[in-house]
Design a protein around this motif. Structure first.
Motif, PDB file in Angstrom:
ATOM      1  N   THR A  44      29.098 -15.640   4.983  1.00  0.00           N
ATOM      2  CA  THR A  44      29.201 -17.092   5.032  1.00  0.00           C
ATOM      3  C   THR A  44      29.880 -17.639   3.779  1.00  0.00           C
ATOM      4  OG1 THR A  44      27.982 -19.138   5.369  1.00  0.00           O
ATOM      5  CG2 THR A  44      26.925 -17.498   3.990  1.00  0.00           C
ATOM      6  N   GLN A  45      30.497 -18.794   3.918  1.00  0.00           N
ATOM      7  CA  GLN A  45      31.101 -19.444   2.757  1.00  0.00           C
ATOM      8  C   GLN A  45      30.061 -20.233   1.951  1.00  0.00           C
ATOM      9  OE1 GLN A  45      34.581 -21.815   3.583  1.00  0.00           O
ATOM     10  NE2 GLN A  45      35.352 -20.363   5.073  1.00  0.00           N
ATOM     11  N   THR A  46      28.926 -20.524   2.557  1.00  0.00           N
ATOM     12  CA  THR A  46      27.878 -21.297   1.892  1.00  0.00           C
ATOM     13  C   THR A  46      27.090 -20.404   0.945  1.00  0.00           C
ATOM     14  OG1 THR A  46      27.694 -22.773   3.785  1.00  0.00           O
ATOM     15  CG2 THR A  46      25.822 -22.711   2.274  1.00  0.00           C
ATOM     16  N   VAL A  47      26.871 -20.886  -0.255  1.00  0.00           N
ATOM     17  CA  VAL A  47      26.139 -20.136  -1.273  1.00  0.00           C
ATOM     18  C   VAL A  47      24.723 -20.696  -1.386  1.00  0.00           C
ATOM     19  CG1 VAL A  47      26.056 -19.559  -3.736  1.00  0.00           C
ATOM     20  CG2 VAL A  47      28.258 -19.691  -2.551  1.00  0.00           C
ATOM     21  N   TYR A  48      23.723 -19.787  -1.438  1.00  0.00           N
ATOM     22  CA  TYR A  48      22.334 -20.205  -1.597  1.00  0.00           C
ATOM     23  C   TYR A  48      21.751 -19.642  -2.884  1.00  0.00           C
ATOM     24  CZ  TYR A  48      17.301 -20.268  -1.292  1.00  0.00           C
ATOM     25  OH  TYR A  48      15.975 -20.438  -1.592  1.00  0.00           O
ATOM     26  N   SER A  49      21.025 -20.494  -3.598  1.00  0.00           N
ATOM     27  CA  SER A  49      20.243 -20.086  -4.761  1.00  0.00           C
ATOM     28  C   SER A  49      18.939 -20.870  -4.713  1.00  0.00           C
ATOM     29  CB  SER A  49      20.992 -20.417  -6.057  1.00  0.00           C
ATOM     30  OG  SER A  49      20.092 -20.418  -7.157  1.00  0.00           O
ATOM     31  N   PRO A  50      17.799 -20.223  -4.971  1.00  0.00           N
ATOM     32  CA  PRO A  50      16.534 -20.960  -4.964  1.00  0.00           C
ATOM     33  C   PRO A  50      16.497 -22.061  -6.026  1.00  0.00           C
ATOM     34  CG  PRO A  50      16.164 -18.609  -5.363  1.00  0.00           C
ATOM     35  CD  PRO A  50      17.624 -18.810  -5.218  1.00  0.00           C
ATOM     36  N   HIS A  51      17.321 -21.934  -7.058  1.00  0.00           N
ATOM     37  CA  HIS A  51      17.320 -22.902  -8.151  1.00  0.00           C
ATOM     38  C   HIS A  51      18.258 -24.083  -7.928  1.00  0.00           C
ATOM     39  CE1 HIS A  51      14.904 -20.028 -10.296  1.00  0.00           C
ATOM     40  NE2 HIS A  51      15.820 -19.111 -10.071  1.00  0.00           N
ATOM     41  N   THR A  52      19.332 -23.851  -7.164  1.00  0.00           N
ATOM     42  CA  THR A  52      20.319 -24.926  -6.966  1.00  0.00           C
ATOM     43  C   THR A  52      20.470 -25.347  -5.507  1.00  0.00           C
ATOM     44  OG1 THR A  52      22.158 -23.358  -6.801  1.00  0.00           O
ATOM     45  CG2 THR A  52      21.638 -24.219  -9.002  1.00  0.00           C
ATOM     46  N   GLY A  53      19.825 -24.648  -4.583  1.00  0.00           N
ATOM     47  CA  GLY A  53      19.898 -24.990  -3.166  1.00  0.00           C
ATOM     48  C   GLY A  53      21.097 -24.371  -2.467  1.00  0.00           C
ATOM     49  N   LEU A  54      21.584 -25.053  -1.437  1.00  0.00           N
ATOM     50  CA  LEU A  54      22.737 -24.598  -0.673  1.00  0.00           C
ATOM     51  C   LEU A  54      23.970 -25.391  -1.094  1.00  0.00           C
ATOM     52  CD1 LEU A  54      21.020 -24.490   2.811  1.00  0.00           C
ATOM     53  CD2 LEU A  54      22.091 -22.525   1.709  1.00  0.00           C
ATOM     54  N   HIS A  55      25.098 -24.684  -1.231  1.00  0.00           N
ATOM     55  CA  HIS A  55      26.348 -25.333  -1.614  1.00  0.00           C
ATOM     56  C   HIS A  55      27.471 -24.840  -0.710  1.00  0.00           C
ATOM     57  CE1 HIS A  55      24.787 -27.208  -5.239  1.00  0.00           C
ATOM     58  NE2 HIS A  55      24.033 -26.122  -5.335  1.00  0.00           N
ATOM     59  N   ALA A  56      28.209 -25.799  -0.153  1.00  0.00           N
ATOM     60  CA  ALA A  56      29.369 -25.472   0.687  1.00  0.00           C
ATOM     61  C   ALA A  56      30.468 -24.877  -0.177  1.00  0.00           C
ATOM     62  CB  ALA A  56      29.867 -26.730   1.388  1.00  0.00           C
ATOM     63  N   ALA A  57      31.440 -24.244   0.472  1.00  0.00           N
ATOM     64  CA  ALA A  57      32.567 -23.647  -0.250  1.00  0.00           C
ATOM     65  C   ALA A  57      33.288 -24.701  -1.091  1.00  0.00           C
ATOM     66  CB  ALA A  57      33.532 -22.991   0.729  1.00  0.00           C
ATOM     67  N   ILE A  58      33.366 -25.910  -0.571  1.00  0.00           N
ATOM     68  CA  ILE A  58      33.908 -27.033  -1.336  1.00  0.00           C
ATOM     69  C   ILE A  58      32.731 -27.963  -1.571  1.00  0.00           C
ATOM     70  CG2 ILE A  58      35.505 -28.986  -1.355  1.00  0.00           C
ATOM     71  CD1 ILE A  58      37.207 -27.501   0.675  1.00  0.00           C
ATOM     72  N   SER A  59      32.152 -27.916  -2.769  1.00  0.00           N
ATOM     73  CA  SER A  59      30.959 -28.726  -2.996  1.00  0.00           C
ATOM     74  C   SER A  59      31.040 -29.568  -4.260  1.00  0.00           C
ATOM     75  CB  SER A  59      29.711 -27.840  -3.031  1.00  0.00           C
ATOM     76  OG  SER A  59      29.806 -26.924  -4.076  1.00  0.00           O
ATOM     77  N   SER A  60      32.214 -29.707  -4.800  1.00  0.00           N
ATOM     78  CA  SER A  60      32.337 -30.530  -5.993  1.00  0.00           C
ATOM     79  C   SER A  60      32.950 -31.877  -5.632  1.00  0.00           C
ATOM     80  CB  SER A  60      33.212 -29.824  -7.028  1.00  0.00           C
ATOM     81  OG  SER A  60      34.542 -29.776  -6.571  1.00  0.00           O
ATOM     82  N   THR A  61      32.793 -32.810  -6.503  1.00  0.00           N
ATOM     83  CA  THR A  61      33.365 -34.133  -6.262  1.00  0.00           C
ATOM     84  C   THR A  61      34.883 -34.106  -6.340  1.00  0.00           C
ATOM     85  OG1 THR A  61      33.041 -34.671  -8.570  1.00  0.00           O
ATOM     86  CG2 THR A  61      31.352 -35.424  -7.025  1.00  0.00           C
ATOM     87  N   SER A  62      35.468 -33.030  -6.809  1.00  0.00           N
ATOM     88  CA  SER A  62      36.925 -32.951  -6.885  1.00  0.00           C
ATOM     89  C   SER A  62      37.562 -32.923  -5.490  1.00  0.00           C
ATOM     90  CB  SER A  62      37.362 -31.714  -7.687  1.00  0.00           C
ATOM     91  OG  SER A  62      36.976 -30.546  -7.015  1.00  0.00           O
ATOM     92  N   TRP A  63      36.774 -32.629  -4.441  1.00  0.00           N
ATOM     93  CA  TRP A  63      37.307 -32.670  -3.079  1.00  0.00           C
ATOM     94  C   TRP A  63      37.676 -34.089  -2.711  1.00  0.00           C
ATOM     95  CZ3 TRP A  63      35.877 -34.000   2.122  1.00  0.00           C
ATOM     96  CH2 TRP A  63      36.646 -33.344   3.091  1.00  0.00           C
ATOM     97  N   GLY A  64      37.020 -35.028  -3.353  1.00  0.00           N
ATOM     98  CA  GLY A  64      37.351 -36.430  -3.150  1.00  0.00           C
ATOM     99  C   GLY A  64      36.590 -37.053  -2.004  1.00  0.00           C
TER     100      GLY A  64
END
Length: 165
Positions: A44-64
């Protein structure tokens, strides 16, 4: 309020502002079921960490903040399994049995786990959209760790509980 499982509303015309576009197709958090289920697997492109939760492949505000056309294209690309274009969305299921069945259909011998997401703990900043399927709910960019009700549950153990019930 009941959960609206209808297809998302048509996005506003591309000339509308980004914030109005998001509001047009975003689901109100109070309409969600109590829990959603995320099938997490090795490719999957989604990253999971118990400390930061789930993040999509594009998860920064730079996506606009996309206009309607950009958002519509991103949604369609997200559902194209042949596309490896990074997605700003995280797919989840409203139905535990659907999540278990979907996880079993993944190709190969991937490590597959299921996360249970408590929707009442999401917070007002989380953006949620209706997916293409009746039971699919998509998150935009992230699911905070406070909303992940259970740690990773192996698919076999999860399926044994929900498919027998």
């Amino acid at each position: 309020m009941a959960v609206s499982m209808a297809a998302p509303a048509e996005p506003a015309a591309p000339t509308s502002s980004p914030s109005s576009t998001m509001a047009t197709i975003k689901l109100p958090l109070l309409t969600l079921p109590r829990y959603l289920y995320r099938v997490q697997y090795s490719r999957t492109q989604t990253v999971y960490s118990p400390h930061t939760g789930l993040h999509a492949a594009i998860s920064s505000t730079s996506w606009g903040r996309p206009d309607a056309l950009t958002l519509q294209r991103a949604i369609l690309s997200h559902f194209n399994w042949n596309s490896r274009v990074p997605s700003p969305f995280i797919s989840t299921f409203a139905d535990a049995k659907h999540a278990a069945h979907w996880g079993h259909r993944l190709p190969g011998k991937q490590a597959v786990t299921v996360l249970k997401i408590a929707t009442r703990k999401l917070g007002p900043q989380v953006k949620v959209f209706q997916g293409l399927g009746q039971n699919e709910i998509m998150f935009f960019h992230t699911v905070p760790p406070r909303a992940i009700a259970r740690e990773v549950v192996p698919l076999k153990r999860f399926a044994a509980r929900v498919l027998v019930a």
